[in-house]
Enzyme design. Structure first.
Site, PDB file in Angstrom:
ATOM      1  N   HIS A 136       1.762   4.532  -2.687  1.00 41.05           N
ATOM      2  CA  HIS A 136       1.767   5.900  -2.468  1.00 41.05           C
ATOM      3  C   HIS A 136       3.228   6.548  -2.872  1.00 41.05           C
ATOM      4  O   HIS A 136       3.298   7.689  -3.496  1.00 41.05           O
ATOM      5  CB  HIS A 136       1.778   6.229  -0.998  1.00 41.05           C
ATOM      6  CG  HIS A 136       0.281   6.187  -0.464  1.00 41.05           C
ATOM      7  ND1 HIS A 136      -0.938   6.986  -1.152  1.00 41.05           N
ATOM      8  CD2 HIS A 136      -0.518   5.515   0.362  1.00 41.05           C
ATOM      9  CE1 HIS A 136      -2.006   6.869  -0.390  1.00 41.05           C
ATOM     10  NE2 HIS A 136      -1.787   5.765   0.470  1.00 41.05           N
ATOM     11  N   GLU A 143      -4.798   7.651  -2.959  1.00 41.65           N
ATOM     12  CA  GLU A 143      -5.391   6.468  -2.433  1.00 41.65           C
ATOM     13  C   GLU A 143      -5.620   5.454  -3.649  1.00 41.65           C
ATOM     14  O   GLU A 143      -5.421   4.256  -3.354  1.00 41.65           O
ATOM     15  CB  GLU A 143      -6.819   7.013  -1.711  1.00 41.65           C
ATOM     16  CG  GLU A 143      -6.762   5.899  -0.487  1.00 41.65           C
ATOM     17  CD  GLU A 143      -5.715   5.762   0.454  1.00 41.65           C
ATOM     18  OE1 GLU A 143      -4.724   6.459   0.418  1.00 41.65           O
ATOM     19  OE2 GLU A 143      -5.781   4.506   1.227  1.00 41.65           O
ATOM     20  N   HIS A 154       0.867  -1.230   0.052  1.00 34.97           N
ATOM     21  CA  HIS A 154      -0.118  -0.044  -0.043  1.00 34.97           C
ATOM     22  C   HIS A 154       0.970   1.315  -0.041  1.00 34.97           C
ATOM     23  O   HIS A 154       0.804   2.184  -0.910  1.00 34.97           O
ATOM     24  CB  HIS A 154      -0.647  -0.005   1.105  1.00 34.97           C
ATOM     25  CG  HIS A 154      -1.636   1.191   1.272  1.00 34.97           C
ATOM     26  ND1 HIS A 154      -3.096   1.068   1.010  1.00 34.97           N
ATOM     27  CD2 HIS A 154      -1.787   2.446   1.876  1.00 34.97           C
ATOM     28  CE1 HIS A 154      -3.663   2.190   1.104  1.00 34.97           C
ATOM     29  NE2 HIS A 154      -3.006   3.104   1.542  1.00 34.97           N
ATOM     30  N   GLU A 155       1.841   1.221   0.989  1.00 33.74           N
ATOM     31  CA  GLU A 155       2.657   2.665   0.963  1.00 33.74           C
ATOM     32  C   GLU A 155       3.525   2.616  -0.179  1.00 33.74           C
ATOM     33  O   GLU A 155       3.997   3.809  -0.482  1.00 33.74           O
ATOM     34  CB  GLU A 155       3.443   2.664   2.325  1.00 33.74           C
ATOM     35  CG  GLU A 155       2.638   2.384   3.677  1.00 33.74           C
ATOM     36  CD  GLU A 155       1.620   3.547   3.786  1.00 33.74           C
ATOM     37  OE1 GLU A 155       1.704   4.713   3.227  1.00 33.74           O
ATOM     38  OE2 GLU A 155       0.241   3.229   4.385  1.00 33.74           O
TER      39      GLU A 155
HETATM   40 CO    CO Z   1      -3.209   5.121   2.020  1.00 28.99          CO
END
Ligand code: CO
Length: 507
Positions: free
Chosen positions: A272, A300, A268-269
């Site tokens: 980003h 997101e 997830h990170e």
């Molecule tokens: Co996030």
């Protein structure tokens, strides 16, 4: 005009420089700082934030914007300027106008009340005592409403708040999208609950932290996480922060009885981070406000695409199963990849948003959107929040909190006045699914391509070209239209969920 633009960019870069010095301090506080450092660090951060605010509200910026034809009525300025410059003026005008309209005394009062409210929230959550937090919530709401009135008294306050996270969105446009999404998610959840539940015991087997770190580092390499421009560290809550155009930090945390939590946090990170590292609209705009995301929701979408669409797919793990088993030693001994893929996609209504699966996550967000928009418009009173929360939770998820700690006190956002933040989380899923559909047209066999590293690189190259490099030149609705040819719609996400969970649950 060229000189004026260059002067504007250089002032903007200075503000950016100060903000990123603050980011270094913030990152250190969450990762390596010894606990006793907190008091002086708070002073350091306050000074840096004040300085950044000063740099961002210099009268000279206002004069340059005006000289370039940029006003509140015409943010992109002089029509003879190239599109990229006009996009830049639009971004700077939006930030500048908002910042200068808020009196310094109100900014300071908000910061003070916010830090008190956050501390009160943490204590109230621990004791599950909403009444202790209620006066702080009322105060934050009152102050944020004052801010909204300063920025645009003619606009609905919730729409003013949304502008900070999803520029161009309104309560109405979000209610429309969420209305459709809600019906579909409730129906899908009903279908899933009529099927036998998935057994996920194997992802709760003991797994030492060291093995999890090795797993995260390996998976980051698979996703082409650039080691010379980014790194992974450990913190209480996973996050991504940008310390420089070539220095992005991500963090993760490790639960020894739930190793997939750190695995998916890393993915997830990483999503980003890859977005942050790809924001390069043009060399002259490096390190300016234009080298930023289109919105929180688009940000997101980048994390959720890698975490969920790629990272929770069968194709990704089938080819990597031997490597995954070897990295984790005993943890996955005797297990099969099909069982693993089912386990990481288990759907179960729960009380806590951050632990929710892909299907119920949206319902958690819809609940928060309905409550906070009612609160901001005055349709709901602060003291009635717990009852409204519990009723909506039962209605949407079929479960009810036993206390406010696992109900309306679970999230930090309202304590710092972040009304309008929650919708971005769910919009991220919708953007991700819609971008993925658009990607299919350019990358043949997209779903299967995630099985190889070359396939993942092709996906990243597509994202770089179509989304990352555009940075903040386009508003989120403009970006979605330019990339996918249509407005944001929940139907792509719903189709993705139906197909995937039909396979997992056999319907
Ligand atoms: Co996030």
């Amino acid at each position: 005009m060229h000189e004026k633009l260059e002067r504007l960019r250089s002032l903007d870069r200075e503000r950016n420089l100060v903000a990123r010095i603050g980011a270094v301090l913030g990152w250190d506080q969450e990762t390596f700082m010894p606990p006793a450092g907190v008091a002086e660090r708070a002073e350091q951060l306050a000074m840096i934030e004040g300085l950044a605010h000063e740099k961002g509200t210099l009268p000279e910026i206002g004069e340059l914007l005006a000289a370039l034809g940029s006003t509140d009525a015409n943010p992109p300025g002089d029509p003879s300027l190239p599109p990229m410059d006009r996009a830049y003026l639009r971004v700077v005008r939006r930030g500048y106008s908002r910042a200068v309209k808020i009196p310094k005394a109100l900014v300071e009062e908000l910061a003070r009340a916010g830090s008190l409210a956050q501390a009160a929230w943490a204590e109230a959550r621990q004791k599950s005592d909403f009444k202790a937090f209620a006066p702080h919530l009322s105060k934050m709401l009152e102050l944020r409403l004052k801010v909204a009135a300063c920025i645009d008294p003619a606009k609905k306050p919730y729409d003013v708040f949304l502008d900070d996270f999803e520029p161009g969105s309104t309560e109405e446009s979000i209610a429309k999208v969420f209305g459709e999404l809600r019906t579909e998610l409730v129906a899908l959840l009903g279908k899933i609950r009529s099927r036998p539940q998935v057994d996920d015991a194997l992802i709760h087997r003991h797994c030492p932290e060291a093995a999890q770190v090795a797993l995260s580092e390996w998976v980051l390499d698979e996703l082409a996480f650039p080691r010379d421009r980014a790194r992974l560290d450990k913190s209480a809550h996973p996050f991504t922060t940008t310390l420089g155009a070539d220095d992005v930090r991500i963090t993760s945390r490790y639960h020894e009885d739930f190793f997939v939590s750190s695995l998916f946090s890393a993915m997830h990170e990483c999503g980003h981070a890859l977005y942050e590292l790809g924001m390069a609209p043009a060399p002259e705009y490096a390190r300016t406000s234009l080298a930023d995301s289109a919105s929180f929701g688009v940000h997101e979408s980048q994390s959720r695409m890698w975490e969920n669409v790629v990272g929770r797919s069968e194709a990704f793990w089938k080819s990597r199963w031997p490597k995954l088993q070897a990295t984790l030693g005993d943890t996955l001994r005797g297990a099969g990849v099909e069982d693993f893929v089912r386990a990481i996609n288990k759907v179960e209504p729960s009380l806590i948003r951050v632990e929710a699966d892909e299907v119920t996550y949206g319902l958690h967000i819809i609940l928060r959107f309905e409550i906070e928009s009612a609160l901001v418009s005055g349709r709901l009173k602060v003291e009635d929040v717990p009852a409204a929360w519990n009723a909506k939770c039962r209605e949407l998820l079929g479960v009810e909190p036993a206390n406010d700690a696992e109900g309306c006190l679970q999230d930090v956002h309202w304590s710092f006045g972040g009304f309008g933040y929650f919708p971005s989380y769910s919009l991220g899923n919708l953007y991700a699914a819609q971008f993925w559909e658009a990607m299919r047209k350019d990358i043949p066999g997209l779903d299967a391509s995630v099985s190889t590293k070359a396939g993942l690189e092709a996906i990243l190259a597509w994202l770089r070209r179509n989304i990352h490099s555009k940075a903040a030149t386009l508003l989120p609705d403009e970006l979605v239209k330019s990339v996918t040819g249509e407005e944001l719609s929940p139907r792509h996400f719903v189709k993705y969920l139906r197909e995937k969970y039909g396979r997992v649950y056999g319907f």
